[in-house]
Write an enzyme that holds these catalytic residues in place. Structure first.
Site, PDB file in Angstrom:
ATOM      1  N   ASN A  41       4.792  -5.441 -10.045  1.00 25.35           N
ATOM      2  CA  ASN A  41       5.082  -4.018  -9.966  1.00 25.35           C
ATOM      3  C   ASN A  41       5.262  -3.575  -8.515  1.00 25.35           C
ATOM      4  O   ASN A  41       6.353  -3.170  -8.119  1.00 25.35           O
ATOM      5  CB  ASN A  41       3.981  -3.212 -10.658  1.00 25.35           C
ATOM      6  CG  ASN A  41       4.255  -1.721 -10.639  1.00 25.35           C
ATOM      7  OD1 ASN A  41       5.321  -1.275 -10.244  1.00 25.35           O
ATOM      8  ND2 ASN A  41       3.280  -0.933 -11.057  1.00 25.35           N
ATOM      9  N   ASP A  42       4.224  -3.695  -7.717  1.00 27.07           N
ATOM     10  CA  ASP A  42       4.297  -3.205  -6.336  1.00 27.07           C
ATOM     11  C   ASP A  42       5.436  -3.850  -5.546  1.00 27.07           C
ATOM     12  O   ASP A  42       6.054  -3.188  -4.723  1.00 27.07           O
ATOM     13  CB  ASP A  42       2.973  -3.488  -5.607  1.00 27.07           C
ATOM     14  CG  ASP A  42       1.829  -2.662  -6.180  1.00 27.07           C
ATOM     15  OD1 ASP A  42       2.117  -1.655  -6.850  1.00 27.07           O
ATOM     16  OD2 ASP A  42       0.671  -3.039  -5.966  1.00 27.07           O
ATOM     17  N   VAL A  43       5.701  -5.133  -5.802  1.00 31.34           N
ATOM     18  CA  VAL A  43       6.695  -5.842  -4.988  1.00 31.34           C
ATOM     19  C   VAL A  43       8.129  -5.434  -5.313  1.00 31.34           C
ATOM     20  O   VAL A  43       9.060  -5.871  -4.650  1.00 31.34           O
ATOM     21  CB  VAL A  43       6.554  -7.381  -5.125  1.00 31.34           C
ATOM     22  CG1 VAL A  43       5.184  -7.836  -4.628  1.00 31.34           C
ATOM     23  CG2 VAL A  43       6.802  -7.838  -6.545  1.00 31.34           C
ATOM     24  N   VAL A  44       8.324  -4.590  -6.367  1.00 33.88           N
ATOM     25  CA  VAL A  44       9.662  -4.088  -6.667  1.00 33.88           C
ATOM     26  C   VAL A  44       9.677  -2.567  -6.606  1.00 33.88           C
ATOM     27  O   VAL A  44      10.581  -1.928  -7.127  1.00 33.88           O
ATOM     28  CB  VAL A  44      10.152  -4.554  -8.061  1.00 33.88           C
ATOM     29  CG1 VAL A  44      10.310  -6.060  -8.083  1.00 33.88           C
ATOM     30  CG2 VAL A  44       9.212  -4.110  -9.160  1.00 33.88           C
ATOM     31  N   SER A  70      -2.022  -1.456  -6.484  1.00 31.60           N
ATOM     32  CA  SER A  70      -2.231  -0.342  -5.565  1.00 31.60           C
ATOM     33  C   SER A  70      -2.358   0.975  -6.306  1.00 31.60           C
ATOM     34  O   SER A  70      -2.681   1.992  -5.715  1.00 31.60           O
ATOM     35  CB  SER A  70      -1.066  -0.262  -4.591  1.00 31.60           C
ATOM     36  OG  SER A  70       0.119  -0.028  -5.309  1.00 31.60           O
TER      37      SER A  70
END
Lengths: 101, 494
Positions: free
Chosen positions: B420-423, B462
């Site tokens: 999730n966070d990395v995109v 996060s």
């Protein structure tokens, strides 16, 4: 060896480490950690000297425990690295359609 | 005792060079296995050299000749036997653990191994303190040499920090302890005070006139304070920052070995310590850069402490498109280029094996499949690459962030599984976001984005909502990652 020669070896080895580690492919960063873990167990040299030395009875036992702990790391570290590296394989057969790289 | 026989020094140097070659081999998977074997050979040379020079076997005699005179260093077979038993016990435990460990548990294992190196360094330093004669660091005045006192205090202190820090990191990674940061009041004051105390006490120990074998209690206080600081430093660091912590402790274990190498005037230990120390430091830097966090802020700790309400309840009502496995299979089959972005959620669901099956089927349909890996996709540097390798994904189909990010514009389907966070584009656009500045995949440029996610409520590590969920070209596949991929595979097979 005097202190300055040892320090020279250390400083030069830090530079070697810097360049060698940056050339490690990111895909192998986990094996890098496990293998550095295994080689840092070279501290076993100190442990063996303590175990083998006569005199001051206590120090010998500290040495032997350190030998056992470092051995866990040496065998475990190299074995788990070998196990991981064995899994990295190239494409066995060409894909039906290869998109250039 | 040092360098009595020049060949001994040469042997240690050879061991050090073999360790350098072991790391050099890791520049590509093809040479890595040879590298690992060279590392083993180096260790064998170091151990055998030490045994041969320090454990003359009583009765056998003659083997070492008069060239290596060791007064008071003569040990009987009992000692040799004890050493062999210690090696066998440790070696067996290590070997069995290495065989059985799950690849998902690699971060914990590495943390546990670091703690052992740290403890071994502490024990060796204690042994040197109690019996300096054996290490040839006893001065003519009956005191331990001043420079050796500094070196052994440093080695013991760094080793102790590595030990207690790694134990906490292990407990957090293994789930024995909550990953949430534990914040003590005035922790910065306590930490800096303890560090200052270690430095001052080491200086006092070095300057003391009372420093015979085991004589000065300042050494013990330094060791105790170092154990405490390792513990205090790691408890306020949250689970998301563990990749940095594990790398940092890797570095410390190296510096501890180097410090003991100075004490023993041993080149193999110094070279290795410098290699491992730089390696861990570089990995920490790479991890920090991948999260856009400064090393200082990671060490200061507390990230993820405040339960961020970013996203807010109002956003949960926003419309999104939900797809089925059949829809996904249809689109994937039509696609020309598919990029798979795996995150740690995929590993938790153990979906990497069915994912590889899916990629194989797509390839049979003529689809070009690539995997894109973010540096912090796993729980330690390179973790996701290992997990994919375990599922037999060829490493030449796996790409790093900077190598593939420009390809999303030509990509038909970006298949996000357990990430999730990395995109999350908020990393580029929203300055208030906790992940602002982190490099991310530009999945929104792809024609279709598929997200496998358990539900719409759970957000990433996060705790930030993701704009991509609500885009027109995004299809949400809400299910357990493994079940969803299995269903897609079923549809693909039809």
């Amino acid at each position: 060896m005097d202190f300055i020669s040892i320090l020279s070896i250390f400083v030069l080895a830090c530079f070697v480490g810097y360049y060698v580690v940056w050339s490690v492919t990111p895909a192998l960063h986990t094996p890098l950690m496990s293998v550095t873990n295994a080689i840092s167990s070279v501290i076993v040299v100190g442990a063996l000297i303590a175990s083998a030395a006569a005199g001051a009875g206590g120090s010998k036992w500290f040495g032997l425990v350190a030998v056992a702990l470092a051995s866990v790391n040496i065998f475990g570290g190299f074995a788990v690295t070998a196990r991981m590296l064995a899994m990295y394989k190239k494409k066995e057969r060409p894909a039906p359609k290869t998109g250039g790289h | 005792m040092h360098a009595v026989n020049p060949w001994v020094a040469v042997a240690y140097l050879v061991a050090g060079v073999l360790f350098i070659l072991a790391l050099r081999g890791l520049s590509s998977p093809a040479t890595s296995r040879t590298g690992n074997r060279l590392g083993m050979l180096g260790m064998l040379i170091a151990v055998v050299t030490t045994l041969v020079t320090h454990v003359p076997l009583g009765g056998v005699g003659g083997a070492h000749g008069p060239s290596i005179p060791f007064e008071g260093d003569f040990v009987d077979l009992v000692t040799a036997g004890e050493i062999v038993i210690a090696i066998i016990i440790g070696g067996t435990i290590g070997f069995i653990t290495a065989r059985r460990i799950q690849m998902t548990a690699m971060p914990q294992l590495v943390a546990a191994f670091h703690s052992l190196v740290g403890m071994a360094a502490v024990l060796v330093a204690i042994a040197a303190f109690l019996n300096p004669g054996a290490f040839a660091i006893l001065g003519a005045d009956g005191n331990i040499l001043t420079v050796s006192r500094v070196e052994m205090s440093l080695g013991a202190a760094i080793g102790a920090i590595t030990f207690s820090g790694s134990v906490i990191a292990f407990a957090k990674l293994n789930g024995n302890m909550s990953g949430a940061p534990i914040i003590l009041p005035a922790r910065h004051v306590i930490n800096l005070g303890t560090l200052a105390a270690i430095v001052i006490l080491t200086a006092l120990f070095a300057g003391s006139a009372h420093a015979g074998p085991g004589e000065n209690n300042l050494f013990w206080i330094v060791v105790a304070a170092a154990f405490a600081i390792g513990f205090l430093l790691i408890i306020p660091i949250g689970g998301a920052d563990m990749p940095v912590v594990v790398s940092m402790l890797n570095s410390y274990s190296g510096w501890a070995a180097a410090a003991m190498g100075f004490t023993l005037h041993n080149t193999a230990m110094i070279i290795t310590g410098a290699l491992v120390g730089s390696s861990g430091a570089i990995l920490s830097y790479i991890m920090c850069r991948a999260m856009n966090r400064s090393f200082i802020s990671v060490i200061a700790g507390g990230f993820g402490a405040d339960s961020s309400s970013a996203g807010g309840p109002a956003k949960e009502q926003r419309p999104y498109k939900r797809g089925s496995a059949e829809d996904a299979a249809f689109l994937l089959k039509q696609a020309e280029n598919v990029i798979i972005i795996p995150g740690y959620g995929m590993a938790v669901a153990q979906a990497q094996f069915v994912l590889r099956d899916m990629a194989d089927m797509l390839k049979e349909h003529g689809v070009n499949v690539k995997y894109a890996i973010h540096p912090v996709a796993g729980r330690m540097p390179g973790h996701m690459n290992v997990l994919l390798a375990e599922a037999n994904v060829p490493y030449d189909e796996v790409y790093e962030l900077e190598d593939i990010n420009h390809e999303f514009a030509q990509c038909d389907v970006a298949f996000v599984i357990g990430a999730n966070d990395v995109v999350n584009p908020a990393a580029k656009t929203d300055k208030a976001s906790p992940i602002y500045g982190m490099p991310v995949f530009d999945v929104a440029k792809a024609k279709t984005v598929m997200f496998i996610k358990r539900s719409m409520t759970g957000v990433g590590y996060s705790g930030v909502d993701n704009e991509v969920f609500y885009l027109d070209q995004t299809m949400m596949l809400l299910a357990d990652a493994k079940k969803m991929v299995e269903e897609i595979n079923k549809s693909l097979a039809d």
